[in-house]
Enzyme design. Structure first.
Site, short mmCIF file in Angstrom:
data_model
loop_
_atom_site.label_atom_id
_atom_site.label_comp_id
_atom_site.label_asym_id
_atom_site.label_seq_id
_atom_site.Cartn_x
_atom_site.Cartn_y
_atom_site.Cartn_z
N GLU A 3 -5.63 -5.27 10.36
CA GLU A 3 -4.59 -4.27 10.57
C GLU A 3 -4.83 -3.55 11.89
O GLU A 3 -5.60 -2.56 11.93
CB GLU A 3 -4.60 -3.25 9.43
CG GLU A 3 -4.33 -3.84 8.07
CD GLU A 3 -3.74 -2.78 7.14
OE1 GLU A 3 -2.60 -2.97 6.71
OE2 GLU A 3 -4.41 -1.77 6.88
N HIS A 52 -9.62 1.10 4.91
CA HIS A 52 -8.31 1.25 5.56
C HIS A 52 -8.48 2.15 6.78
O HIS A 52 -9.27 3.09 6.76
CB HIS A 52 -7.29 1.85 4.58
CG HIS A 52 -5.89 1.81 5.11
ND1 HIS A 52 -5.42 2.73 6.01
CD2 HIS A 52 -4.89 0.93 4.90
CE1 HIS A 52 -4.17 2.43 6.32
NE2 HIS A 52 -3.82 1.34 5.66
N ASN A 102 0.87 -1.18 0.00
CA ASN A 102 0.00 0.00 0.00
C ASN A 102 0.90 1.23 0.00
O ASN A 102 1.49 1.57 1.03
CB ASN A 102 -0.90 -0.03 1.25
CG ASN A 102 -1.72 1.24 1.39
OD1 ASN A 102 -1.84 2.03 0.46
ND2 ASN A 102 -2.31 1.44 2.57
N TRP A 103 1.00 1.87 -1.16
CA TRP A 103 1.93 3.01 -1.28
C TRP A 103 1.37 4.29 -0.67
O TRP A 103 2.06 5.30 -0.61
CB TRP A 103 2.30 3.21 -2.75
CG TRP A 103 3.07 2.08 -3.36
CD1 TRP A 103 3.63 1.03 -2.68
CD2 TRP A 103 3.39 1.87 -4.73
NE1 TRP A 103 4.27 0.18 -3.56
CE2 TRP A 103 4.13 0.67 -4.83
CE3 TRP A 103 3.11 2.57 -5.91
CZ2 TRP A 103 4.61 0.17 -6.05
CZ3 TRP A 103 3.58 2.08 -7.13
CH2 TRP A 103 4.33 0.88 -7.18
N LYS A 104 0.11 4.27 -0.31
CA LYS A 104 -0.54 5.45 0.29
C LYS A 104 -0.32 6.69 -0.59
O LYS A 104 -0.29 6.58 -1.81
CB LYS A 104 -0.05 5.67 1.72
CG LYS A 104 -0.14 4.40 2.57
CD LYS A 104 0.02 4.66 4.02
CE LYS A 104 0.10 3.34 4.78
NZ LYS A 104 0.00 3.49 6.20
N GLU A 108 -6.88 4.52 7.91
CA GLU A 108 -6.70 5.97 7.67
C GLU A 108 -7.96 6.56 7.06
O GLU A 108 -8.30 7.72 7.32
CB GLU A 108 -5.46 6.19 6.79
CG GLU A 108 -4.17 5.93 7.57
CD GLU A 108 -3.02 5.42 6.73
OE1 GLU A 108 -3.03 5.57 5.50
OE2 GLU A 108 -2.08 4.85 7.33
N GLY A 119 2.78 -1.26 4.30
CA GLY A 119 2.85 0.16 3.98
C GLY A 119 4.29 0.60 3.78
O GLY A 119 4.85 0.49 2.70
N GLY A 120 4.91 1.07 4.84
CA GLY A 120 6.25 1.66 4.78
C GLY A 120 7.27 0.81 4.03
O GLY A 120 8.03 1.32 3.18
C1 PEP Z 1 -0.86 0.00 6.03
O1 PEP Z 1 -0.95 1.21 5.94
O2 PEP Z 1 -1.74 -0.71 5.52
C2 PEP Z 1 0.28 -0.54 6.74
C3 PEP Z 1 0.21 -1.77 7.14
O3 PEP Z 1 1.34 0.30 6.95
P1 PEP Z 1 2.76 -0.12 7.64
O4 PEP Z 1 3.23 -1.38 7.00
O5 PEP Z 1 3.66 1.04 7.37
O6 PEP Z 1 2.49 -0.31 9.10
#
Ligand code: PEP
Length: 279
Positions: free
Chosen positions: A196, A124, A38-40, A126, A262-263
């Site tokens: 998550e 998600h 997930n590149w956000k 966010e 994500g990151g």
């Molecule tokens: C996400 O935003 O779905 C996520 C899991 O981020 P991260 O891996 O950075 O915790």
């Protein structure tokens, strides 16, 4: 050994067996590991060329997981042009419930499909927390994806306050029930769930494999109690600070069928470390 596929034995009137039973694989449901990035709201044309090019050239055949990326909307055509014909698939980070119209800032399922998206994230944390998407909004978006023939990835998870108050299962159940009320159990025939925990997203604090497995098992049991076959087949991804060091332990758990990342999906090296370390 690559934990590429997992099995859940479906017994009439019983929950899914959580242990792979190779000898019974003919009657078991098969679940393939998925690693999704997930590149956000990150990237630029150049960054995405480098990132995707690096993933494509570095992904070894020995990584048999399904690999999916979720770019920001403007870069979908670019991702399509680079990844078409490769083993990497892509999706949208959200979808509106409506087909078209006065919804400034939103995107429809058909728009996503025009650029090759097969998957779409819904709910998600966010979107829920920062953009006030309610359980009902999320259910409507999930339905729009299904109606278009896309694969919705329904994200659920509790905050740290909810976990500490012992409400993890209540919260996750509520989030799932809102979608089940609209889509029914059949709506999950092709869908994916991503657990998550909000406290693990972008924090560097990962749920332990045991903590994650406990919630994944709870989710699977809930679906199996409604339909053994659908519950056994349902892929449940874990998301929250997944990286190359913790992915293998997490994904080895019986009900964890891969990760939403994500990151660590923003650099090819880190993302590949997750895909490759499953071996
Ligand atoms: C996400 O935003 O779905 C996520 C899991 O981020 P991260 O891996 O950075 O915790």
């Amino acid at each position: 050994m690559l934990l590429q596929r997992k099995t859940s034995l479906i017994l009439a009137g019983a929950s899914a067996c959580r242990y792979p039973c190779a000898r019974l694989m003919g009657v078991n449901e098969m679940r393939k590991i998925m690693v999704a990035g997930n590149w956000k709201m990150n990237g630029s044309e150049q960054m995405i060329r480098t990132l995707l090019g690096g993933i494509l050239s570095g992904l070894e055949d020995s990584c048999e997981a399904d690999v999916v990326v979720f770019p920001p909307f403007p870069y979908l055509p670019l991702v399509q042009s680079i990844a078409s014909g490769s083993r990497i698939e892509w999706g949208g980070q959200n979808v509106n419930a409506e087909l078209s119209g006065a919804h400034t800032g939103e995107v429809s399922a058909s728009m996503l499909q025009e650029f090759g998206c097969r998957y779409v994230l819904t709910g998600h944390s966010e979107r829920r927390a920062v953009y006030a998407e309610s359980d009902v909004d999320v259910a409507r978006r999930f339905m729009a994806a299904l109606a278009a023939g896309m694969v919705p990835v329904l994200c659920v998870g509790e905050t740290i306050e909810e976990r500490e108050a012992g409400k993890t299962e209540t919260v996750v159940s509520r989030q799932l029930d809102a979608v089940l009320a609209t889509a029914g159990i059949d709506g999950f025939k092709s869908a994916i769930v991503a657990y998550e925990p909000v406290w693990a997203i972008g924090t560097g604090v990962t749920a332990s494999p045991g903590q994650a497995q406990a919630v994944h098992a709870f989710i699977r049991d809930k679906f199996v109690s409604l339909n053994g076959t659908i519950g056994g087949q349902l892929r449940i991804l874990y998301g929250g600070s997944v990286n190359g060091s913790n992915a293998a332990d997490l994904f080895a758990r019986e009900d964890i069928d891969g990760g939403l990342v994500g990151g660590a999906s923003l650099t090819a090296e880190k993302f590949l470390a997750i895909c490759q370390n499953l071996n």
